[in-house]
Write a protein that holds these residues in place. Structure first.
Motif, mmCIF file in Angstrom:
data_model
loop_
_atom_site.group_PDB
_atom_site.id
_atom_site.type_symbol
_atom_site.label_atom_id
_atom_site.label_comp_id
_atom_site.label_asym_id
_atom_site.label_seq_id
_atom_site.Cartn_x
_atom_site.Cartn_y
_atom_site.Cartn_z
ATOM 1 N N PRO A 188 0.803 -1.224 0.000
ATOM 2 C CA PRO A 188 0.000 0.000 0.000
ATOM 3 C C PRO A 188 0.837 1.275 0.000
ATOM 4 O O PRO A 188 0.465 2.276 -0.622
ATOM 5 N N ILE A 189 1.989 1.251 0.654
ATOM 6 C CA ILE A 189 2.847 2.441 0.688
ATOM 7 C C ILE A 189 3.364 2.747 -0.714
ATOM 8 O O ILE A 189 3.346 3.892 -1.171
ATOM 9 N N GLY A 190 3.778 1.691 -1.415
ATOM 10 C CA GLY A 190 4.275 1.859 -2.781
ATOM 11 C C GLY A 190 3.195 2.401 -3.705
ATOM 12 O O GLY A 190 3.454 3.244 -4.563
ATOM 13 N N GLU A 191 1.962 1.922 -3.525
ATOM 14 C CA GLU A 191 0.848 2.401 -4.356
ATOM 15 C C GLU A 191 0.569 3.872 -4.066
ATOM 16 O O GLU A 191 0.255 4.650 -4.971
ATOM 17 N N SER A 244 11.779 -0.718 -4.211
ATOM 18 C CA SER A 244 12.757 -1.707 -3.792
ATOM 19 C C SER A 244 12.495 -3.017 -4.527
ATOM 20 O O SER A 244 11.360 -3.312 -4.919
ATOM 21 N N ALA A 245 13.540 -3.790 -4.695
ATOM 22 C CA ALA A 245 13.406 -5.057 -5.416
ATOM 23 C C ALA A 245 12.339 -5.927 -4.737
ATOM 24 O O ALA A 245 11.571 -6.612 -5.411
ATOM 25 N N ALA A 246 12.274 -5.865 -3.403
ATOM 26 C CA ALA A 246 11.282 -6.649 -2.662
ATOM 27 C C ALA A 246 9.860 -6.288 -3.102
ATOM 28 O O ALA A 246 8.978 -7.148 -3.223
ATOM 29 N N GLN A 247 9.665 -5.004 -3.373
ATOM 30 C CA GLN A 247 8.361 -4.493 -3.805
ATOM 31 C C GLN A 247 7.931 -5.085 -5.147
ATOM 32 O O GLN A 247 6.760 -5.354 -5.383
ATOM 33 N N LEU A 248 8.907 -5.285 -6.025
ATOM 34 C CA LEU A 248 8.616 -5.840 -7.350
ATOM 35 C C LEU A 248 8.103 -7.272 -7.231
ATOM 36 O O LEU A 248 7.323 -7.729 -8.063
ATOM 37 N N ALA A 249 8.583 -7.949 -6.217
ATOM 38 C CA ALA A 249 8.223 -9.361 -6.071
ATOM 39 C C ALA A 249 6.843 -9.551 -5.440
ATOM 40 O O ALA A 249 6.199 -10.566 -5.635
ATOM 41 N N TYR A 250 6.390 -8.535 -4.685
ATOM 42 C CA TYR A 250 5.080 -8.630 -4.032
ATOM 43 C C TYR A 250 3.946 -8.385 -5.028
ATOM 44 O O TYR A 250 4.073 -7.525 -5.906
ATOM 45 N N GLY A 251 2.817 -9.056 -4.829
ATOM 46 C CA GLY A 251 1.576 -8.738 -5.545
ATOM 47 C C GLY A 251 1.760 -8.581 -7.037
ATOM 48 O O GLY A 251 2.650 -9.190 -7.631
ATOM 49 N N ASP A 252 0.904 -7.762 -7.628
ATOM 50 C CA ASP A 252 0.984 -7.564 -9.058
ATOM 51 C C ASP A 252 1.363 -6.122 -9.358
ATOM 52 O O ASP A 252 0.541 -5.299 -9.751
ATOM 53 N N PHE A 253 2.632 -5.829 -9.138
ATOM 54 C CA PHE A 253 3.115 -4.465 -9.251
ATOM 55 C C PHE A 253 2.888 -3.874 -10.650
ATOM 56 O O PHE A 253 2.530 -2.709 -10.796
ATOM 57 N N VAL A 254 3.058 -4.702 -11.658
ATOM 58 C CA VAL A 254 2.935 -4.203 -13.036
ATOM 59 C C VAL A 254 1.500 -3.744 -13.324
ATOM 60 O O VAL A 254 1.283 -2.687 -13.923
#
Ligand code: C2E
Ligand code: MG
Ligand code: MG
Ligand code: MG
Length: 273
Positions: free
Chosen positions: A86-89, A117-127
């Motif tokens: 949620p923070i990234g969004e 962060s790379a960790a963020q890319l791996a979570y959920g459906d970032f794209v």
């Protein structure tokens, strides 16, 4: 040289807090809904021309008791707890809102760079989140840039690579943040689809007096130039550093010498080239 007003020198980044405490994690959960998170923007300039090319978004948390906290104080906690999603969004949406507001002729060419962060890319459906946000705000995706940071080694390299390829296909620029520090290694330049690098302030600080730092920064700039990558030198604080950097005609600069992180700009700043 400074593009900001002549206020006295202040710390560039807000206060650090003791990371990893349980109480902080509990309050972090509600920080977005309580409107405690906000974003500052630090301008980036092309050194040769003095033109501003865009801004980097830097997240802050106005903690009710501890004051304004630096992202270094809570991003690691957000990553391990999953709250980074949620923070990234929140930050991504803020960046898209800025791009939508920057429709005037003077601002139309500027880009907004978001830390991921790379960790963020791996979570959920970032794209998907990126695609939806870009569509919702109707922004030109080419003006959105992602700065990839790596505080812990990529757990799933293949997944990170796949996500980066998809994001680049959407039209975003991808740059490696803090290049040459921590887990941001040379290998990433041969394996990841990247458009540029950012050279961390730990190298800049030692310029131009420390011969080893001079050799390392020169080599990184030459390497990036050969690979046709964009280069941003971070943490430029003194005119001597700026003058040393001006020997290169392709570097961009960011730092308190020029402009601190600040609220949203309505018109571009300029520095003396
Ligand atoms: P970064 O992306 O390398 O950001 C640059 C940091 O250097 C920022 O610290 C900025 O305020 C600071 N800085 C800029 N100019 C100068 C200068 O001339 N001198 C000095 N000493 N410092 C300068 P900040 O804002 O505390 O951010 C720290 C790190 O937190 C960032 O490093 C980035 O890795 C991470 N971060 C920031 N926002 C976000 C975000 O929205 N998401 C994620 N995942 N990470 C973020
Ligand atoms: Mg960054
Ligand atoms: Mg950096
Ligand atoms: Mg950094």
């Amino acid at each position: 040289m400074t593009a900001t007003s002549s206020t006295p020198r202040m710390r560039c980044a807000p206060t650090e807090a003791v990371a990893g405490d349980a109480q902080l994690e509990r309050t972090l959960q509600d920080a977005i809904t309580r409107n405690e998170m906000f974003v500052e923007y630090q301008p980036v300039f092309r050194l040769q021309t003095g033109d501003m090319i865009g801004v980097e978004t830097l997240l802050r948390w106005r903690h009710p008791e501890r004051g304004v906290l630096s992202p270094s104080a809570f991003i690691p906690l957000a990553e391990t707890s999953g709250l980074i999603v949620p923070i990234g969004e929140f930050v991504l949406e803020d960046a898209c809102r800025v791009l939508r507001e920057w429709r005037s002729a003077a601002m139309r060419g500027l880009s907004v760079s978001v830390n991921v962060s790379a960790a963020q890319l791996a979570y959920g459906d970032f794209v998907r989140v990126v695609r939806e946000c870009v569509d919702e705000y109707g922004v030109d995706v080419r003006r959105l840039q992602l700065e990839i940071t790596e505080t812990v080694p990529f757990k799933d390299r293949q997944l990170v690579l796949k996500r980066l390829i998809e994001l680049r296909r959407l039209g975003l620029r991808i740059v490696l943040d803090d290049f040459g520090c921590g887990y941001m290694t040379l290998q990433h330049l041969t394996t990841l689809p990247v458009d540029g690098i950012k050279i961390d302030q730990c190298f800049t600080t030692a310029l131009p007096d420390e011969p080893r730092a001079v050799a390392v920064v020169s080599s990184m700039v030459e390497l990036a130039t050969r690979l046709k990558l964009s280069i941003v030198i971070e943490g430029v604080e003194t005119p001597r550093q700026a003058s040393w950097l001006s020997a290169y005609d392709n570097v961009c600069v960011q730092g308190c010498l020029y402009a601190r992180p600040q609220p949203i700009l309505r018109e571009p700043l300029r520095i003396r080239p």
